[in-house]
Write an enzyme that holds these catalytic residues in place. Sequence first.
Site, short mmCIF file in Angstrom:
data_model
loop_
_atom_site.label_atom_id
_atom_site.label_comp_id
_atom_site.label_asym_id
_atom_site.label_seq_id
_atom_site.Cartn_x
_atom_site.Cartn_y
_atom_site.Cartn_z
CG PHE A 14 -4.54 5.65 -5.30
CD1 PHE A 14 -4.65 4.55 -5.29
CD2 PHE A 14 -5.62 5.66 -3.63
CE1 PHE A 14 -5.37 2.64 -5.21
CE2 PHE A 14 -5.54 4.64 -3.00
CZ PHE A 14 -6.19 3.03 -3.69
CE1 TYR A 153 -2.80 4.28 5.76
CE2 TYR A 153 -4.95 2.87 6.20
CZ TYR A 153 -3.93 3.84 5.77
OH TYR A 153 -4.33 3.41 4.20
CE LYS A 157 -5.21 7.55 4.16
NZ LYS A 157 -4.78 8.92 3.36
N PRO A 183 -11.10 5.08 -0.82
CG PRO A 183 -9.58 5.17 -2.06
CD PRO A 183 -9.77 6.25 -0.35
CD GLU A 189 5.27 0.15 -5.30
OE1 GLU A 189 5.63 0.63 -4.73
OE2 GLU A 189 5.83 0.02 -6.60
P1 NDP Z 1 1.21 3.59 -2.58
O1 NDP Z 1 2.47 2.80 -1.90
O2 NDP Z 1 1.39 2.63 -4.27
O3 NDP Z 1 1.40 4.42 -3.12
C1 NDP Z 1 2.12 5.69 -1.97
C2 NDP Z 1 2.54 7.09 -2.89
O4 NDP Z 1 2.62 7.47 -1.72
C3 NDP Z 1 4.40 6.57 -3.24
O5 NDP Z 1 4.36 7.96 -4.56
C4 NDP Z 1 5.23 7.27 -1.98
O6 NDP Z 1 5.85 8.13 -3.01
C5 NDP Z 1 4.23 8.60 -1.44
N1 NDP Z 1 5.01 8.77 -0.92
C6 NDP Z 1 4.41 7.82 0.62
N2 NDP Z 1 5.32 8.83 1.81
C7 NDP Z 1 5.43 10.06 0.68
C8 NDP Z 1 6.33 10.92 1.57
N3 NDP Z 1 6.69 10.96 2.92
N4 NDP Z 1 6.56 12.25 0.97
C9 NDP Z 1 6.33 12.51 -0.48
N5 NDP Z 1 5.62 10.96 -1.09
C10 NDP Z 1 5.49 10.52 -0.35
O7 NDP Z 1 -0.27 3.04 -2.42
P2 NDP Z 1 -1.52 3.68 -2.80
O8 NDP Z 1 -1.50 4.14 -3.78
O9 NDP Z 1 -2.41 2.63 -2.70
O10 NDP Z 1 -1.39 4.76 -1.42
C11 NDP Z 1 -2.58 5.47 -2.03
C12 NDP Z 1 -3.15 6.36 -0.57
O11 NDP Z 1 -4.05 5.87 -1.25
C13 NDP Z 1 -2.00 6.42 0.58
O12 NDP Z 1 -3.10 8.22 0.82
C14 NDP Z 1 -3.36 5.81 0.84
O13 NDP Z 1 -3.28 5.80 2.42
C15 NDP Z 1 -4.34 5.49 0.55
N6 NDP Z 1 -5.43 4.26 0.76
C16 NDP Z 1 -5.68 3.40 -0.26
C17 NDP Z 1 -5.34 2.58 -0.28
C18 NDP Z 1 -5.83 0.86 -0.29
O14 NDP Z 1 -6.07 -0.02 -0.43
N7 NDP Z 1 -4.04 0.91 -1.72
C19 NDP Z 1 -7.05 1.98 0.13
C20 NDP Z 1 -7.52 3.24 0.51
C21 NDP Z 1 -6.79 4.63 1.20
P3 NDP Z 1 7.39 7.63 -2.71
O15 NDP Z 1 8.19 6.26 -1.43
O16 NDP Z 1 8.24 7.42 -3.35
O17 NDP Z 1 7.96 8.87 -1.86
C1 8X3 Z 2 -6.30 1.67 3.31
C2 8X3 Z 2 -7.19 0.19 3.23
O1 8X3 Z 2 -8.40 -1.15 4.84
O2 8X3 Z 2 -6.14 -1.66 4.63
O3 8X3 Z 2 -6.55 2.93 3.44
O4 8X3 Z 2 -6.88 -0.03 5.78
S1 8X3 Z 2 -6.96 -0.70 4.55
#
Ligand code: NDP
Ligand code: 8X3
Length: 252
Positions: A14, A153, A157, A183, A189
């Site tokens: 995202f 987790y 959230k 979302p 990833e």
């Molecule tokens: P990705 O794993 O694709 O991206 C996660 C990002 O977070 C990476 O850029 C990673 O960068 C960064 N990150 C993780 N830990 C740290 C840290 N300690 N400091 C700085 N950056 C950090 O996941 P998404 O894009 O899917 O997730 C983004 C957000 O959306 C999260 O908060 C996730 O919980 C939430 N979310 C995701 C959903 C899904 O189904 N994908 C649904 C609902 C919510 P790097 O490793 O380089 O630090």
């Molecule tokens: C990420 C979506 O359903 O894997 O927050 O928890 S779920």
Amino acid sequence: MKGIVFITGATSGFGEACACKFAANGYSVMINGRRKERLTTLKQRIENEFHAKVLALPFDVSKRSEVFNAIKNIPKEWQAIDILINNAGLALGRDLFDEADLDEWDTMIDTNVKGLLYVSRAVLPFMVERLQGHIINLGSVAGKEVYERGNVYCGSKFAVDAISKSMRIDLLRHCIKVTAIHPGAAETEFSLVRFKGDAARASEVYKGFKPLSAEDVADVIYYCATLPAHVCINDLVLTPLQQADAIYFHKK
Ligand code: NDP
Ligand code: 8X3
């Protein structure tokens, strides 16, 4: 230049999609993540493709001193942050409460909850000074309902949900908007990280339905961020068509 957007966790998913969406629409973008090489590559890509200004800020959101040092040293011309997208976050494992790894619990709470708090507090003085700003927090459907083996987790959230509501009340007097985006399943990833690089297990999560893409979520965030100044979306849940809530899917 339409404004300055600061996106945490922009090296993937995202965050990366938001950086491209905002840059493509004339914003200057500050991008954060721990992986410096990815930030450098993204910066070059955005500069070349969208001719936008990019500032890469590598730091770990869970490390309080790193956060405050990095943000304190932002160059003057980048300090007028209009939009902060608190997106950095992760899930680790999908284990029963009595079997889950305590270090993984710590990392999720430190990143998803404390990281969001630290970054918000560090950025807020720049917004308060201008009586203007928009904080967009990434929650999840997992912050609206709990599911089996989601324990910490989900808890992290739920905390984002509660903190967003609380921030909105406390920041009202500074004219700062707070939006929480929740979302459902999106193929990024996220699951690869959750299952520690097990690609087969990660792709299993998205079998039988069409998940959201990172770009779908970035489009919704962009919409919330670009409404007229007097309009604020407080709370927004988005899921794929085949997902009704955190638990119920219609898979084929
Ligand atoms: P990705 O794993 O694709 O991206 C996660 C990002 O977070 C990476 O850029 C990673 O960068 C960064 N990150 C993780 N830990 C740290 C840290 N300690 N400091 C700085 N950056 C950090 O996941 P998404 O894009 O899917 O997730 C983004 C957000 O959306 C999260 O908060 C996730 O919980 C939430 N979310 C995701 C959903 C899904 O189904 N994908 C649904 C609902 C919510 P790097 O490793 O380089 O630090
Ligand atoms: C990420 C979506 O359903 O894997 O927050 O928890 S779920």
